[in-house]
Design a protein around this motif. Structure first.
Motif, mmCIF file in Angstrom:
data_model
loop_
_atom_site.group_PDB
_atom_site.id
_atom_site.type_symbol
_atom_site.label_atom_id
_atom_site.label_comp_id
_atom_site.label_asym_id
_atom_site.label_seq_id
_atom_site.Cartn_x
_atom_site.Cartn_y
_atom_site.Cartn_z
ATOM 1 N N GLN A 452 13.959 6.577 4.927
ATOM 2 C CA GLN A 452 15.161 7.038 4.235
ATOM 3 C C GLN A 452 15.272 6.471 2.822
ATOM 4 O OE1 GLN A 452 18.467 6.018 6.737
ATOM 5 N NE2 GLN A 452 17.592 6.999 8.546
ATOM 6 N N ALA A 453 14.340 5.606 2.452
ATOM 7 C CA ALA A 453 14.441 4.883 1.182
ATOM 8 C C ALA A 453 13.913 5.713 0.021
ATOM 9 C CB ALA A 453 13.664 3.569 1.277
ATOM 10 N N THR A 454 14.229 5.252 -1.193
ATOM 11 C CA THR A 454 13.606 5.840 -2.380
ATOM 12 C C THR A 454 12.100 5.568 -2.322
ATOM 13 O OG1 THR A 454 13.898 3.804 -3.646
ATOM 14 C CG2 THR A 454 15.694 5.429 -3.734
ATOM 15 N N PRO A 455 11.294 6.377 -2.983
ATOM 16 C CA PRO A 455 9.839 6.170 -2.901
ATOM 17 C C PRO A 455 9.403 4.754 -3.288
ATOM 18 C CG PRO A 455 10.304 8.315 -3.832
ATOM 19 C CD PRO A 455 11.621 7.616 -3.704
ATOM 20 N N ALA A 456 9.983 4.196 -4.342
ATOM 21 C CA ALA A 456 9.582 2.861 -4.785
ATOM 22 C C ALA A 456 9.929 1.810 -3.736
ATOM 23 C CB ALA A 456 10.254 2.523 -6.114
ATOM 24 N N PHE A 457 11.115 1.918 -3.123
ATOM 25 C CA PHE A 457 11.504 0.935 -2.115
ATOM 26 C C PHE A 457 10.690 1.125 -0.834
ATOM 27 C CE2 PHE A 457 15.375 -1.923 -2.241
ATOM 28 C CZ PHE A 457 14.843 -2.854 -1.355
ATOM 29 N N ALA A 458 10.424 2.376 -0.486
ATOM 30 C CA ALA A 458 9.611 2.642 0.701
ATOM 31 C C ALA A 458 8.224 2.013 0.562
ATOM 32 C CB ALA A 458 9.497 4.141 0.934
ATOM 33 N N GLU A 459 7.634 2.147 -0.617
ATOM 34 C CA GLU A 459 6.310 1.560 -0.853
ATOM 35 C C GLU A 459 6.357 0.046 -0.704
ATOM 36 O OE1 GLU A 459 2.862 1.367 -4.362
ATOM 37 O OE2 GLU A 459 4.707 2.523 -4.670
ATOM 38 N N ARG A 460 7.430 -0.578 -1.215
ATOM 39 C CA ARG A 460 7.567 -2.025 -1.117
ATOM 40 C C ARG A 460 7.701 -2.463 0.350
ATOM 41 N NH1 ARG A 460 6.323 -6.081 -4.425
ATOM 42 N NH2 ARG A 460 7.652 -5.388 -6.156
ATOM 43 N N LEU A 461 8.455 -1.719 1.144
ATOM 44 C CA LEU A 461 8.643 -2.081 2.548
ATOM 45 C C LEU A 461 7.336 -1.929 3.332
ATOM 46 C CD1 LEU A 461 12.125 -0.482 3.368
ATOM 47 C CD2 LEU A 461 11.608 -2.893 2.954
ATOM 48 N N MET A 462 6.617 -0.862 3.098
ATOM 49 C CA MET A 462 5.361 -0.673 3.827
ATOM 50 C C MET A 462 4.342 -1.728 3.419
ATOM 51 S SD MET A 462 6.299 1.619 5.815
ATOM 52 C CE MET A 462 4.728 1.822 6.676
ATOM 53 N N ASP A 463 4.348 -2.103 2.149
ATOM 54 C CA ASP A 463 3.489 -3.181 1.680
ATOM 55 C C ASP A 463 3.890 -4.502 2.376
ATOM 56 O OD1 ASP A 463 1.417 -4.157 -0.069
ATOM 57 O OD2 ASP A 463 2.991 -5.086 -1.265
ATOM 58 N N GLY A 464 5.187 -4.700 2.556
ATOM 59 C CA GLY A 464 5.658 -5.887 3.253
ATOM 60 C C GLY A 464 5.238 -5.905 4.701
ATOM 61 N N LEU A 465 5.236 -4.738 5.359
ATOM 62 C CA LEU A 465 4.778 -4.678 6.748
ATOM 63 C C LEU A 465 3.296 -5.039 6.865
ATOM 64 C CD1 LEU A 465 6.563 -1.518 8.214
ATOM 65 C CD2 LEU A 465 6.878 -3.906 8.923
ATOM 66 N N ALA A 466 2.506 -4.626 5.893
ATOM 67 C CA ALA A 466 1.087 -4.998 5.909
ATOM 68 C C ALA A 466 0.928 -6.515 5.793
ATOM 69 C CB ALA A 466 0.360 -4.288 4.768
ATOM 70 N N ALA A 467 1.757 -7.134 4.936
ATOM 71 C CA ALA A 467 1.722 -8.595 4.820
ATOM 72 C C ALA A 467 2.175 -9.251 6.115
ATOM 73 C CB ALA A 467 2.613 -9.037 3.654
ATOM 74 N N LEU A 468 3.183 -8.676 6.765
ATOM 75 C CA LEU A 468 3.637 -9.214 8.053
ATOM 76 C C LEU A 468 2.530 -9.131 9.098
ATOM 77 C CD1 LEU A 468 5.833 -10.278 9.974
ATOM 78 C CD2 LEU A 468 6.523 -7.907 10.351
ATOM 79 N N ASP A 469 1.780 -8.054 9.113
ATOM 80 C CA ASP A 469 0.674 -7.923 10.076
ATOM 81 C C ASP A 469 -0.335 -9.046 9.891
ATOM 82 O OD1 ASP A 469 1.789 -5.666 11.180
ATOM 83 O OD2 ASP A 469 0.556 -4.260 10.016
ATOM 84 N N ARG A 470 -0.684 -9.344 8.642
ATOM 85 C CA ARG A 470 -1.640 -10.424 8.386
ATOM 86 C C ARG A 470 -1.067 -11.764 8.828
ATOM 87 N NH1 ARG A 470 -1.516 -8.362 3.220
ATOM 88 N NH2 ARG A 470 -0.920 -10.422 2.385
#
Length: 555
Positions: A452-470
């Motif tokens: 539901q986020a703006t594209p820029a915020f969505a990208e930041r959240l998905m990038d954060g999830l990748a960091a959480l996985d690591r």
């Protein structure tokens, strides 16, 4: 300086667009607005003026009784007469039957207005939820109406001198008697509201104690109700040994309490105490997170008021100065940080409280309860420190009432389980439960926000999830969690905080100040969430503190 003012529009915006309160089947937005409008008027007019009085006068021990300032007693009388203690209690127990999230919103208001007043009242809500979940029918019918009416307040008697966070070391003893009741003997420390004169000292103590022949450790603990007064009106054998003198929270009576054969009744069966008490402990941990939001809000309010009026130097190359300091870049950085933490933590904590009320994601609640407690209380610390900095030298003076916020807030990362314990719990147990159910449910929450986020915020959240996985893979592989657990907990907290802000930004058109929401959301996305990758790198560090020799840490 200024008293707290209820940020009603911000709270209602966070409830609808951050917390999704309309997911509750019995939610009525118009009624919620009416209730919180009345609550805000009561808090601003009656409770907020108590704060400097409580800090200066504190609570005194007089003839073995805790005596709060008379203004607190009168404020409680009006609070009780207004029916506020039973706001979210079922009507069958004398309450109003409204959603629990409204009681939490009121708790935030009280915390911002006068944290010491809120602290004395807060334990009653956790006690009622514990009795409704674990008490017998007779216990529920006897005690919940007394608490819902405000005739009684409650305590949570866990800690002993030798048993702080390690409750398995508790020695307080409960002995059965022939009539089916029990007698409790022992001492408890750090008991908030262990005595007070708001209810003429009428208190329902919930006590963890060990029964005869009980096994060692937490499995030997049972839960008891031990009232301050007996049915004939006489006082039970419970006394205040000492009133603690503290850095802050001066008007909240923190007591050492002695039980000298005090009459009590057991809740549940012997050995079930800690499991049953966890209902109250988890409720109180989220209430401490709410305290953090209230404290962050009042720190922000005083900072904005001061920075708008205080003129110093020139901001930029134009003008002759002196300019209001809220035009200076570094002050704006601090104000934006405070705005981000106050409103973002509000949305994050309220969403968790709504999820808890829905009861549909137990694994996620196991994760988000410690995350909210730790992140929001650290936010209170940071916003208080920034408030002092924004005020400059005046911030160090009592007159401007921001140093008090720092003193009052400092206990919040400690009580109801230190933030270090919350981190160890998440890294050592929660993420390993049910084959990672908590992390899967958390990922779904963040992905839902990103959708539901703006594209820029969505990208930041998905990038954060990748960091959480690591980071999660590294934590699951570690033996020694001591170095990295706190960083891991903060990483999850920042990601949840980011998800909360993405929801707020997506609904900015409906905000009381759309421009402020968009500016703050951009600041969160571009400035604050960068920390996620640094935290993930810390989690991947291979060093282990347990391997260091003990003499490194000896005096």
């Amino acid at each position: 300086m200024i008293d707290y003012k209820t940020p009603l529009a911000d709270i209602l915006f966070a409830l609808k667009h951050g917390a999704g309160a309309d997911r509750l089947g019995h939610w009525d937005a118009e009624l919620a607005s009416d209730v919180l409008t009345h609550a805000g008027a009561m808090v601003d007019g009656i409770i907020a003026p108590l704060d400097p009085i409580g800090d200066m006068e504190g609570t005194r021990l007089v003839d073995g009784r805790a005596v709060m300032p008379p203004q607190f007693v009168e404020a409680y009388r009006q609070f009780k007469e207004g029916g506020w203690p039973g706001l979210a209690v079922d009507e069958e127990y004398g309450g109003q039957g409204l959603p629990h999230i409204l009681a939490s919103a009121l708790s935030e208001m009280l915390s911002g207005a006068c944290i010491t007043y809120q602290m004395v009242l807060s334990l009653a809500h956790g006690a009622m939820r514990t009795l409704i979940a674990s008490g017998s029918e007779a216990q529920r019918k006897t005690w919940v109406p007394r608490l819902a009416s405000g005739d009684y307040l409650a305590t949570m008697c866990l800690t002993e001198p030798q048993a702080g966070s390690d409750l398995g070391l508790a020695r307080t003893m409960a002995t059965p008697v022939d009539d089916g009741s029990w007698r409790i003997s022992g001492g408890k420390i750090f008991i908030s509201g262990g005595d007070q004169n708001l209810t003429d000292g009428r208190i329902m103590h919930l006590v963890l104690a060990r029964t005869p022949d009980a096994p060692a450790g937490v499995k030997g603990l049972s839960l008891f109700i031990s009232p301050s007064h007996l049915p004939d009106g006489s006082r039970n054998a419970i006394s205040v040994v000492r009133l603690e003198e503290k850095m802050g929270m001066h008007a909240s009576p923190t007591c050492q309490v002695a039980f000298d054969g005090a009459q009590a009744e057991i809740v549940g069966a012997p050995g079930e105490g800690l499991a049953r008490m966890f209902t109250m402990m988890n409720a109180e941990r989220l209430d401490v997170a709410v305290q953090g939001v209230g404290l962050a809000e009042v720190a922000l309010q005083r900072s904005l008021a001061y920075a708008t009026e205080r003129r110093q130097g020139r901001a930029g190359s134009g003008g002759s100065g002196p300019d209001p300091i809220n035009r200076h870049g570094d002050v704006r950085r601090m104000l934006l940080t405070q705005m981000a933490l106050a409103q973002g933590c509000r949305a994050m904590v309220m969403r968790t409280l709504v999820d808890l009320e829905l009861g549909e994601s137990p694994a996620l609640m196991e994760l988000m309860t410690p995350v909210c407690k730790a992140f929001a209380t650290e936010a209170a610390q940071e916003t208080a420190s920034l408030a002092i900095q924004i005020h400059g030298g005046y911030g160090f003076l009592r007159e401007y009432r921001v140093e008090q916020i720092a003193r009052d807030a400092r206990i919040t990362p400690i009580y109801e389980g230190t933030n270090g314990i919350q981190a160890a719990t998440v890294a050592g147990r929660v993420i390993r439960m049910d084959n990672g159910a908590a992390l899967r449910e958390f990922r779904a929450e963040v992905e839902g926000a990103a959708a539901q986020a703006t594209p820029a915020f969505a990208e930041r959240l998905m990038d954060g999830l990748a960091a959480l996985d690591r980071a999660s893979a590294a934590m699951l592989a570690r033996r020694d969690l001591g170095l990295t657990a706190t960083s891991y907990l903060r990483l999850i907290g920042l990601l949840a905080f980011g998800a909360a802000w993405s929801r707020l930004e997506a609904a900015a058109d409906f905000a009381p100040d759309p421009g402020r929401i968009r500016a703050t959301a951009s600041f969160v996305r571009d400035w604050m969430l960068c920390e996620i990758h640094a935290l993930a790198e810390r989690c991947e560090i291979s060093a282990e503190l347990g391997s260091l020799p003990d003499n490194v840490f000896e005096l």
